[in-house]
Design a protein around this motif. Structure first.
Motif, short mmCIF file in Angstrom:
data_model
loop_
_atom_site.label_atom_id
_atom_site.label_comp_id
_atom_site.label_asym_id
_atom_site.label_seq_id
_atom_site.Cartn_x
_atom_site.Cartn_y
_atom_site.Cartn_z
N THR A 57 -40.86 20.71 33.33
CA THR A 57 -39.72 19.97 32.71
C THR A 57 -38.69 20.88 32.20
O THR A 57 -38.87 21.94 31.52
N VAL A 58 -37.48 20.84 32.32
CA VAL A 58 -36.23 21.34 31.92
C VAL A 58 -35.53 20.54 30.89
O VAL A 58 -35.38 19.19 31.35
N THR A 59 -35.51 20.69 29.75
CA THR A 59 -34.94 19.93 28.61
C THR A 59 -33.55 20.40 27.99
O THR A 59 -33.56 21.63 27.64
N ASP A 60 -32.55 19.88 28.02
CA ASP A 60 -31.35 20.02 27.01
C ASP A 60 -31.20 19.30 26.05
O ASP A 60 -31.20 17.90 26.10
N TYR A 61 -31.58 20.01 24.84
CA TYR A 61 -31.46 19.45 23.46
C TYR A 61 -30.09 19.34 22.80
O TYR A 61 -29.31 20.65 22.93
N TRP A 62 -29.77 18.37 22.31
CA TRP A 62 -28.27 18.57 21.36
C TRP A 62 -28.58 17.47 20.24
O TRP A 62 -28.71 16.42 20.17
N HIS B 111 -26.31 23.65 22.02
CA HIS B 111 -27.27 22.94 22.81
C HIS B 111 -28.58 24.14 22.84
O HIS B 111 -28.42 25.25 22.69
N PHE B 112 -29.58 23.66 22.98
CA PHE B 112 -30.84 24.30 23.29
C PHE B 112 -31.46 23.74 24.66
O PHE B 112 -31.73 22.82 24.96
N PHE C 190 -34.88 29.08 26.20
CA PHE C 190 -34.53 30.28 27.05
C PHE C 190 -33.13 30.27 27.22
O PHE C 190 -32.58 31.15 27.89
N GLY C 191 -32.42 29.31 27.11
CA GLY C 191 -30.84 29.03 27.23
C GLY C 191 -29.94 28.86 26.11
O GLY C 191 -30.38 28.49 25.32
N PHE D 203 -36.68 33.00 21.85
CA PHE D 203 -37.77 32.39 22.66
C PHE D 203 -38.55 31.56 22.03
O PHE D 203 -39.61 31.59 22.19
N SER D 204 -38.09 30.63 20.90
CA SER D 204 -38.95 29.71 20.35
C SER D 204 -39.86 29.03 21.06
O SER D 204 -39.40 28.33 22.32
#
Length: 237
Positions: free
Chosen positions: A97-102, A117-118, A141-142, A155-156
């Motif tokens: 999974t890749v997740t974009d958190y806002w 964003h995270f 990571f981004g 790198f939480s």
């Protein structure tokens, strides 16, 4: 050390994908709307908001899914707002999974990606009904949000193990979440490896009428690294 861990995880994922090349996948397209109502929003042992409504919309096909998930509390004067997008691929009990958190809140600029964003990658495993153990490793990571004061990336990382079982008709999930090094999940002044969340969640459909059941859950969460405890009640539709 962190780079070595990431490389090992990459090799494991690549190997699993290689083994799954000839595996059969379900090709049925699905649209899955949903919503949770919670008395408080706790994420990985960290308090986020009070009572909140959390809608979701998932599109899935052939092992892939794209999910939009949001949360808005009931503070109408200054509402806390979150919007997350996740792309997931599941195969042979494993998931990527890749997740974009806002979660910058109402009025913030959503498209200012680097500063608000995270971005997180997650590797997960689920043993299925015969062995309902789940394991996940999630690492930011981004973008520029997950950084230390000196500018280096944190790198939480959050690692969680969960196990599903039932007692007298009640579905239960026991879980343990830890963070292996200093990052997003630590209380100010704490560092290094720490326990983020120890929880027990109980779910049951309460019969209201002959045609309607209320999908209720209660979750008790202990958060040692936040020095706090929470009791959350909610409904999932």
């Amino acid at each position: 050390m962190k780079k070595i861990i990431f490389r090992c995880l990459f090799v494991i994922v690549a190997f699993c994908l290689f083994l799954d090349v000839k595996a059969e996948t379900k090709s049925q397209f699905k649209i899955s709307p949903g919503v949770d109502l919670v008395s408080s929003y706790i994420w990985r042992g960290v308090y986020q908001t009070g009572p909140a409504i959390q809608p979701s919309l998932a599109l899935s096909y052939a092992g892939f899914s794209l999910t939009a998930w949001g949360s808005t509390d009931f503070n109408f004067a200054s509402p806390a707002k979150e919007f997350d997008l996740s792309l997931n691929y599941t195969f042979s009990g494993l998931s990527l999974t890749v997740t974009d958190y806002w979660w910058s809140g109402e009025g913030a600029r959503y498209f200012k990606y680097k500063d608000s964003h995270f971005l997180e990658g997650t590797i997960g495993y689920y043993g299925g009904e015969k062995f309902p153990l789940s394991l996940t490793w999630s690492t930011m990571f981004g973008f520029n949000s997950d950084k230390k004061a000196n500018g280096d990336r944190c790198f939480s990382t959050y690692i969680e193990a969960g196990y599903d079982f039932s007692v007298k008709g009640v579905d239960l999930t026991a879980s343990l979440g830890v963070t292996p090094w200093t990052g997003l999940y630590h209380r100010e002044g704490t560092n290094g490896f720490d326990v983020s969340s120890v929880s027990l969640k109980a779910s049951k459909e309460i019969k209201v009428t002959d045609s309607f059941d209320l999908p209720l859950f209660v979750q008790c969460i202990f958060s040692p690294n936040q020095d706090n405890v929470y009791l959350v009640v909610g409904m999932s539709f």
